[in-house]
Design an enzyme around this catalytic site. Sequence first.
Site, PDB file in Angstrom:
ATOM      1  N   LYS A 111       0.870   7.003  13.836  1.00 52.19           N
ATOM      2  CA  LYS A 111      -0.088   5.927  14.115  1.00 52.19           C
ATOM      3  C   LYS A 111       0.206   5.771  15.803  1.00 52.19           C
ATOM      4  O   LYS A 111      -0.817   5.360  16.430  1.00 52.19           O
ATOM      5  CB  LYS A 111       0.358   4.632  13.478  1.00 52.19           C
ATOM      6  CG  LYS A 111      -0.120   4.446  12.132  1.00 52.19           C
ATOM      7  CD  LYS A 111      -1.294   3.925  11.625  1.00 52.19           C
ATOM      8  CE  LYS A 111      -2.026   4.246  10.322  1.00 52.19           C
ATOM      9  NZ  LYS A 111      -1.078   3.635   9.325  1.00 52.19           N
ATOM     10  N   LYS A 194      -5.463  14.837   3.518  1.00 54.97           N
ATOM     11  CA  LYS A 194      -5.823  13.947   2.388  1.00 54.97           C
ATOM     12  C   LYS A 194      -7.172  13.195   2.557  1.00 54.97           C
ATOM     13  O   LYS A 194      -7.680  13.048   3.809  1.00 54.97           O
ATOM     14  CB  LYS A 194      -4.586  12.919   2.240  1.00 54.97           C
ATOM     15  CG  LYS A 194      -4.543  11.949   3.358  1.00 54.97           C
ATOM     16  CD  LYS A 194      -3.646  10.800   2.921  1.00 54.97           C
ATOM     17  CE  LYS A 194      -3.891   9.692   3.962  1.00 54.97           C
ATOM     18  NZ  LYS A 194      -3.432   8.419   3.790  1.00 54.97           N
ATOM     19  N   LYS A 197      -9.815   6.829   4.741  1.00 54.45           N
ATOM     20  CA  LYS A 197     -10.795   5.892   5.425  1.00 54.45           C
ATOM     21  C   LYS A 197     -10.828   6.317   6.834  1.00 54.45           C
ATOM     22  O   LYS A 197     -11.819   6.763   7.355  1.00 54.45           O
ATOM     23  CB  LYS A 197     -10.481   4.607   5.559  1.00 54.45           C
ATOM     24  CG  LYS A 197     -10.578   3.681   3.961  1.00 54.45           C
ATOM     25  CD  LYS A 197      -9.789   2.499   3.777  1.00 54.45           C
ATOM     26  CE  LYS A 197      -9.361   2.300   2.468  1.00 54.45           C
ATOM     27  NZ  LYS A 197      -8.447   1.170   2.409  1.00 54.45           N
TER      28      LYS A 197
HETATM   29  P1  TYM Z   1      -3.519   2.115   1.866  1.00 50.03           P
HETATM   30  O1  TYM Z   1      -4.224   0.989   1.959  1.00 50.03           O
HETATM   31  O2  TYM Z   1      -3.146   3.177   2.829  1.00 50.03           O
HETATM   32  O3  TYM Z   1      -3.543   2.731   0.496  1.00 50.03           O
HETATM   33  C1  TYM Z   1      -3.567   2.071  -0.894  1.00 50.03           C
HETATM   34  C2  TYM Z   1      -2.983   3.054  -1.767  1.00 50.03           C
HETATM   35  O4  TYM Z   1      -4.096   4.409  -2.026  1.00 50.03           O
HETATM   36  C3  TYM Z   1      -3.272   5.382  -1.941  1.00 50.03           C
HETATM   37  N1  TYM Z   1      -4.004   6.467  -1.264  1.00 50.03           N
HETATM   38  C4  TYM Z   1      -4.148   7.649  -1.729  1.00 50.03           C
HETATM   39  N2  TYM Z   1      -3.543   8.339  -2.669  1.00 50.03           N
HETATM   40  C5  TYM Z   1      -3.629   9.759  -3.076  1.00 50.03           C
HETATM   41  N3  TYM Z   1      -4.386  10.391  -2.268  1.00 50.03           N
HETATM   42  C6  TYM Z   1      -5.164   9.958  -1.230  1.00 50.03           C
HETATM   43  N4  TYM Z   1      -5.948  10.434  -0.409  1.00 50.03           N
HETATM   44  C7  TYM Z   1      -4.798   8.505  -0.828  1.00 50.03           C
HETATM   45  N5  TYM Z   1      -5.230   7.517  -0.074  1.00 50.03           N
HETATM   46  C8  TYM Z   1      -4.607   6.309  -0.389  1.00 50.03           C
HETATM   47  C9  TYM Z   1      -2.022   5.200  -1.119  1.00 50.03           C
HETATM   48  O5  TYM Z   1      -0.681   5.838  -1.361  1.00 50.03           O
HETATM   49  C10 TYM Z   1      -1.753   3.451  -1.832  1.00 50.03           C
HETATM   50  O6  TYM Z   1      -0.948   3.626  -2.913  1.00 50.03           O
HETATM   51  N6  TYM Z   1       1.190   0.488   2.793  1.00 50.03           N
HETATM   52  C11 TYM Z   1       0.168   0.506   1.742  1.00 50.03           C
HETATM   53  C12 TYM Z   1      -0.234  -0.849   1.209  1.00 50.03           C
HETATM   54  C13 TYM Z   1       0.933  -1.715   1.010  1.00 50.03           C
HETATM   55  C14 TYM Z   1       1.727  -1.439  -0.167  1.00 50.03           C
HETATM   56  C15 TYM Z   1       2.774  -2.621  -0.141  1.00 50.03           C
HETATM   57  C16 TYM Z   1       1.660  -0.532  -1.246  1.00 50.03           C
HETATM   58  C17 TYM Z   1       1.377  -2.964   1.721  1.00 50.03           C
HETATM   59  N7  TYM Z   1       2.469  -3.357   0.967  1.00 50.03           N
HETATM   60  C18 TYM Z   1       3.487  -2.694  -1.130  1.00 50.03           C
HETATM   61  C19 TYM Z   1       2.733  -0.956  -2.246  1.00 50.03           C
HETATM   62  C20 TYM Z   1       3.583  -2.040  -2.386  1.00 50.03           C
HETATM   63  C21 TYM Z   1      -1.091   1.119   2.289  1.00 50.03           C
HETATM   64  O7  TYM Z   1      -1.023   1.326   3.613  1.00 50.03           O
HETATM   65  O8  TYM Z   1      -1.820   1.541   1.379  1.00 50.03           O
END
Ligand code: TYM
Length: 330
Positions: A111, A194, A197
């Site tokens: 990031k 992967k 967005k």
């Molecule tokens: P975020 O918003 O980036 O993504 C949400 C969830 O989607 C999964 N994901 C994927 N899994 C497989 N292949 C992909 N291409 C892919 N893109 C996204 C992510 O692994 C995630 O599970 N840090 C987290 C949000 C968060 C969170 C938490 C999650 C904040 N606090 C506490 C669990 C527990 C995030 O940025 O997710």
Amino acid sequence: MEIVVSGIRPTGKLHLGNYFGAVRSFLKMQESYDCKFFIADWHSLTTHPHPDNIIANTHTILAEYLAAGIDPEKATIYVQSDVPEVLELYLYLNMNAYLGELERTTTFKDKARKQPENVNAGLLTYPTLMAADILMHRAVKVPVGKDQEQNMEMARKFARRFNTIYGVDFFPEPASFTFGKEAVKVPGLDGSGKMGKSEGNAIYLSDTEKEIKKKVMKAVTDSGPTEPNSVKPEPIQNLFTLMQMVSTEETYNFFDEAYNNCNIRYGDLKKQLAQDINNFCAPIRDQIEDIFKNKSYLERVAREGAEKARESAKKTLEEVRHIIGFPPIR
Ligand code: TYM
């Protein structure tokens, strides 16, 4: 009942990566665990989104959670910023999080490279906020995609460290969880990496049939295998990986065999894949539209979810304050 927590940032619409990496597990887990699924709006602030976008995107994700089948009767669904207790725990955890380890996380380094003009402290302490989300409810299982592994390692480390510093056995170490063999990484259609967005390569659950077809037909391929049973190069493997998720085993095997026999026609494979993705998304897409219009329902779900989440959060926090040496709030 074991406690499960997971969240998704409201940075746009849900895509197939979110679905197969996380939401699919949410749906299964809500049947037999005490699940708390939230929308991580605080986490989305690291990129300074416009206030209008936060509200709209939060509504979108909420509607999409429900459209995908997360059931407010079975799981607690809430918006992170409706549970201010999380911030107090975040502060305590930050006191035990060291600069070096935070700076070393791959997501922070990535990031920082992507937004060098905005390397803020929230970005640095992203893993402590995530740990606070999880530990707030003393969760033991966290359904997330493969990309969250390092954040999960940090959450475990912070739980252990808190227990060690205060000589308690209070926070369980939360484990990443996925239904199926192993953590999922849903690929994009642009050849490598992967689906995401910010990667601009995502197929959204709400995409129309036409949009899906356009995206899939543009996917990167090559001139085809020249030797039988050769290893699939990454862009081709990615198409097969997606096919494994949305198509029948029979369809998958048909194209896999064609590949192994060197008579695969990528055009046909893409057409089939687009059709199967559309079949998969269509019922969710219809629901999203309906639910999104029902603002009062969305508000009610969020309000009731927040009440339940705060109840659980307050209980943990009371004990944490006691362990740390603070009296109850006067
Ligand atoms: P975020 O918003 O980036 O993504 C949400 C969830 O989607 C999964 N994901 C994927 N899994 C497989 N292949 C992909 N291409 C892919 N893109 C996204 C992510 O692994 C995630 O599970 N840090 C987290 C949000 C968060 C969170 C938490 C999650 C904040 N606090 C506490 C669990 C527990 C995030 O940025 O997710």
